[in-house]
Write an enzyme that holds these catalytic residues in place. Sequence first.
Site, short mmCIF file in Angstrom:
data_model
loop_
_atom_site.label_atom_id
_atom_site.label_comp_id
_atom_site.label_asym_id
_atom_site.label_seq_id
_atom_site.Cartn_x
_atom_site.Cartn_y
_atom_site.Cartn_z
N CYS A 9 0.83 -1.20 0.00
CA CYS A 9 0.00 0.00 0.00
C CYS A 9 0.87 1.26 0.00
O CYS A 9 1.71 1.44 0.89
CB CYS A 9 -0.93 0.03 1.21
SG CYS A 9 -1.94 1.52 1.28
N HIS A 19 2.54 -6.24 -7.39
CA HIS A 19 2.03 -5.09 -8.14
C HIS A 19 3.23 -4.48 -8.84
O HIS A 19 4.17 -4.03 -8.19
CB HIS A 19 1.37 -4.08 -7.21
CG HIS A 19 0.78 -2.90 -7.93
ND1 HIS A 19 -0.47 -2.42 -7.64
CD2 HIS A 19 1.25 -2.13 -8.93
CE1 HIS A 19 -0.73 -1.39 -8.44
NE2 HIS A 19 0.32 -1.19 -9.22
N ASP A 22 -2.72 -2.86 -14.02
CA ASP A 22 -3.15 -2.46 -15.38
C ASP A 22 -4.01 -3.47 -16.12
O ASP A 22 -4.28 -3.27 -17.30
CB ASP A 22 -1.94 -2.12 -16.26
CG ASP A 22 -1.19 -0.88 -15.81
OD1 ASP A 22 -1.75 -0.14 -14.97
OD2 ASP A 22 -0.07 -0.65 -16.28
N GLY A 34 -7.62 -5.46 -9.78
CA GLY A 34 -8.07 -4.48 -8.79
C GLY A 34 -9.00 -3.47 -9.40
O GLY A 34 -10.21 -3.67 -9.50
N ARG A 35 -8.43 -2.35 -9.84
CA ARG A 35 -9.26 -1.25 -10.36
C ARG A 35 -10.09 -1.66 -11.57
O ARG A 35 -11.17 -1.11 -11.81
CB ARG A 35 -8.37 -0.05 -10.70
CG ARG A 35 -7.80 0.66 -9.46
CD ARG A 35 -6.84 1.77 -9.84
NE ARG A 35 -5.64 1.24 -10.48
CZ ARG A 35 -4.76 1.98 -11.13
NH1 ARG A 35 -4.95 3.29 -11.25
NH2 ARG A 35 -3.69 1.44 -11.67
#
Length: 331
Positions: free
Chosen positions: A102, A171, A206, A228-229
């Site tokens: 994070c 990540h 991505d 994730g996003r």
Amino acid sequence: MIKIGNIELPEFPLLLAPMEDVSDPPFRKLCKMHGADLMYSEFISSEGLIRDAMKSMKKLDIFDYERPVGIQIFGGDEEAMSLSAKIVEAVNPDLVDINFGCPVKKVVCKGAGAGVLKDIDLMIKLTKAVVNSTHLPVTVKTRLGWDTESINIMEVAERLQEAGVKALTIHARTRAQMYKGEADWNYIHAVKNNPNIEIPIFGNGDIDSAQKAWEYKNKFDCDGIMIGRGAIGYPWIFNEVKHFFKTGELLPEPTITERLEAVRQHAEWSKDWKGERLGLIEMRQHYSNYFRGIPHFKDFRRQFLEVFTLEEMDAVIAEADAFYRNFDFVN
């Protein structure tokens, strides 16, 4: 088949990333329904668990329908991480995950999350504290390094494996990048092809389409992908990726009606988990994501933001559904 301890996953699993204020039980349920293979809780402060903080304890809620599911913790103190691992074990998740990635300042300033990337010895001590405090498999999510001058993921991967970690998600950005720039998956490829690495290596960063997931799977040789996003407001991405892997064909995008149905399901499960008023207030952050790129949604978004009951929501959904059924998307 991929194994994490005794957990058996598909040959190339798709994971839902642990995201603060996003990866709660209602959203996880929706992603599970649409094909996610392994999910994680929102990240939970070890200090918060020890203090019995209500917000932290609420994040421990897991349900049988979402298994396998992991609970993710973060912190910078060995004793706190050890005690929090014992607390987590008591609610019987399938695994414990440690957040060493994070990048948010309030986490990093406490010497936790990506802040630990500056001190690999501390990272290993924290990891061993968790591994030695639970019988559950322990996994880690981290980044490439603190910045481009200190990318140390190869050393980190080897030492985490030696410390007893059963899988690693990378990540492919540094902490300095935050969520900007392009994720560099070449480092993931290098870690996966390190002959000393035996644990599963999952890639993250991505992935926002089935085509990109296919490209990265083949190009970078990871054992699975964490999304994730790309899943926020779009839980369909998991089944879209799986369908493309299997057939080479793209599934049609969800219709407006299907998007509205997903919002209704998400809201109902949010109500069941946190109560109607709070559940619907917390839904407000999601509406724009579900209808990203949809013309004329602004007026309906305003109406959604004003609802406090499912009955009020149903009225807005019915109005939006009727509008878009008669809307000419071509012209």
